[in-house]
Design a protein around this motif. Structure first.
Motif, mmCIF file in Angstrom:
data_model
loop_
_atom_site.group_PDB
_atom_site.id
_atom_site.type_symbol
_atom_site.label_atom_id
_atom_site.label_comp_id
_atom_site.label_asym_id
_atom_site.label_seq_id
_atom_site.Cartn_x
_atom_site.Cartn_y
_atom_site.Cartn_z
ATOM 1 N N GLY A 61 0.835 -1.191 0.000
ATOM 2 C CA GLY A 61 0.000 0.000 0.000
ATOM 3 C C GLY A 61 0.872 1.243 0.000
ATOM 4 O O GLY A 61 2.097 1.164 0.167
ATOM 5 N N ALA A 62 0.257 2.384 -0.182
ATOM 6 C CA ALA A 62 1.016 3.635 -0.251
ATOM 7 C C ALA A 62 1.790 3.860 1.040
ATOM 8 O O ALA A 62 1.221 3.818 2.136
ATOM 9 N N GLU A 63 3.089 4.083 0.906
ATOM 10 C CA GLU A 63 3.939 4.364 2.070
ATOM 11 C C GLU A 63 4.010 5.873 2.218
ATOM 12 O O GLU A 63 4.780 6.544 1.534
ATOM 13 N N ILE A 64 3.161 6.419 3.087
ATOM 14 C CA ILE A 64 3.031 7.868 3.212
ATOM 15 C C ILE A 64 4.255 8.480 3.896
ATOM 16 O O ILE A 64 4.780 9.509 3.484
ATOM 17 N N GLY A 65 4.711 7.842 4.961
ATOM 18 C CA GLY A 65 5.846 8.374 5.706
ATOM 19 C C GLY A 65 7.142 8.260 4.930
ATOM 20 O O GLY A 65 7.359 7.309 4.180
ATOM 21 N N VAL A 66 8.016 9.251 5.112
ATOM 22 C CA VAL A 66 9.336 9.203 4.480
ATOM 23 C C VAL A 66 10.135 8.015 5.019
ATOM 24 O O VAL A 66 10.817 7.315 4.273
ATOM 25 N N ALA A 71 6.952 -1.079 4.251
ATOM 26 C CA ALA A 71 7.722 -1.482 3.067
ATOM 27 C C ALA A 71 8.882 -2.375 3.475
ATOM 28 O O ALA A 71 9.213 -3.339 2.784
ATOM 29 N N PHE A 72 9.492 -2.063 4.623
ATOM 30 C CA PHE A 72 10.637 -2.845 5.085
ATOM 31 C C PHE A 72 10.231 -4.269 5.448
ATOM 32 O O PHE A 72 10.878 -5.241 5.034
ATOM 33 N N THR A 73 9.151 -4.416 6.209
ATOM 34 C CA THR A 73 8.741 -5.762 6.619
ATOM 35 C C THR A 73 8.264 -6.591 5.429
ATOM 36 O O THR A 73 8.504 -7.799 5.369
ATOM 37 N N THR A 74 7.599 -5.955 4.459
ATOM 38 C CA THR A 74 7.173 -6.723 3.284
ATOM 39 C C THR A 74 8.362 -7.092 2.398
ATOM 40 O O THR A 74 8.346 -8.136 1.743
ATOM 41 N N GLN A 75 9.389 -6.257 2.388
ATOM 42 C CA GLN A 75 10.605 -6.616 1.646
ATOM 43 C C GLN A 75 11.274 -7.839 2.261
ATOM 44 O O GLN A 75 11.728 -8.742 1.545
#
Length: 275
Positions: A61-66, A71-75
């Motif tokens: 989903g959209a990663e709003i925070g810089v 994103a890290f855990t899904t990677q």
């Protein structure tokens, strides 16, 4: 000169798919003779997805925070699935394959348990609000997770934070330990646990204030100098993903207490589009 082994795959990892240096490496790989390229990415329309031969979309989903979190855990999850796929192709024993699959199936519930620690972590965060430095320790595959914890704390709360492999304490970091330097330890119940406990005692002996994120079966006993946060027991193969969440929550609550902007940290940009 660069040497590329025959039949090599280049794997790139990016939230935005526009990270300049990673994109440059992808483009260079096409000149160096790589067999193909795979990107693990969160944005399906990005340059990295378009220019790679294969794409694994994390769909976080959209990663709003810089400062990327989900994103890290899904990677990490994507990398584990990639490892499983390659292992299966190269003859990984069926029993081992099943163990990894079962661990992945258990992951959503384990992450929910990790998130349920939020109230306890918010209370711990009070201790960090007036600190200027902190140290994160991890062993083995938890060292990169300690690095993620330190990165998040410095990114969104502006507290100087560094991570070290716990076994390297005596190579310098131990000199920094005093009552003003909180030490955060990542301690799953694995074969490195006893060595990690020895590192913890070294810090305690020098007056350090410690916060141990430990497997509930690891039998850490808390006291005035040792704060223990019991994390759910989980399979070692998914432990790095599970332990990331409490560390990210710690940074979040410290930032809230300090009044910093958790989504837009000062001086940082969403995508690093210059080298």
């Amino acid at each position: 000169k660069s040497y590329v082994h025959p039949n090599s795959l280049l794997v790139t990892i990016s939230q935005s798919g526009e990270t300049a240096d990673t994109l440059a490496a992808l483009r260079l790989s096409k000149e160096l003779g790589y067999k193909g390229s795979l990107t693990i990415c969160n944005v399906g329309s990005s340059s990295m997805v378009r220019e790679s031969d294969l794409a694994f979309l994390t769909r976080a989903g959209a990663e709003i925070g810089v400062a990327s979190t989900k994103a890290f855990t899904t990677q990490l999850t994507g990398l584990l699935m990639l490892t499983l796929g390659i292992g299966k192709y190269r003859g990984m024993p069926e029993q081992q394959q099943e163990a990894v699959v079962h661990a992945l199936q258990a992951l959503p519930a384990k992450l929910e348990e990790a998130v349920s620690l939020a109230d306890e972590i918010e209370e711990l965060a009070q201790d960090f609000a007036n600190k200027e430095h902190s140290l994160f320790l991890g062993r083995g595959n938890q060292y990169p997770i300690a690095m993620e914890g330190a990165l998040k704390l410095k990114e969104i709360s502006y507290i100087h934070a560094e991570a070290y492999a716990a076994g390297e304490l005596k190579h310098g970091p131990l000199a920094l330990i005093d009552e003003e330097m909180p030490v955060i330890v990542v301690a799953p119940n694995n074969d490195l646990l006893e060595k990690l406990k020895s590192n913890v005692e070294e810090v305690r002996a020098r007056g350090g204030l410690m916060y141990v994120f430990a497997d509930k079966n690891a039998r850490f006993k808390g006291d005035k100098s040792l704060n223990v946060l019991n994390v759910c027991h989980c399979d070692e193969v998914i432990a790095p993903i599970v332990y990331t969440v409490p560390l990210q929550l710690l940074s979040y609550y410290v930032a809230l207490i300090k009044g910093t902007d958790v989504d837009q940290p000062r001086n940082l940009a969403k995508s690093v589009t210059v080298e």
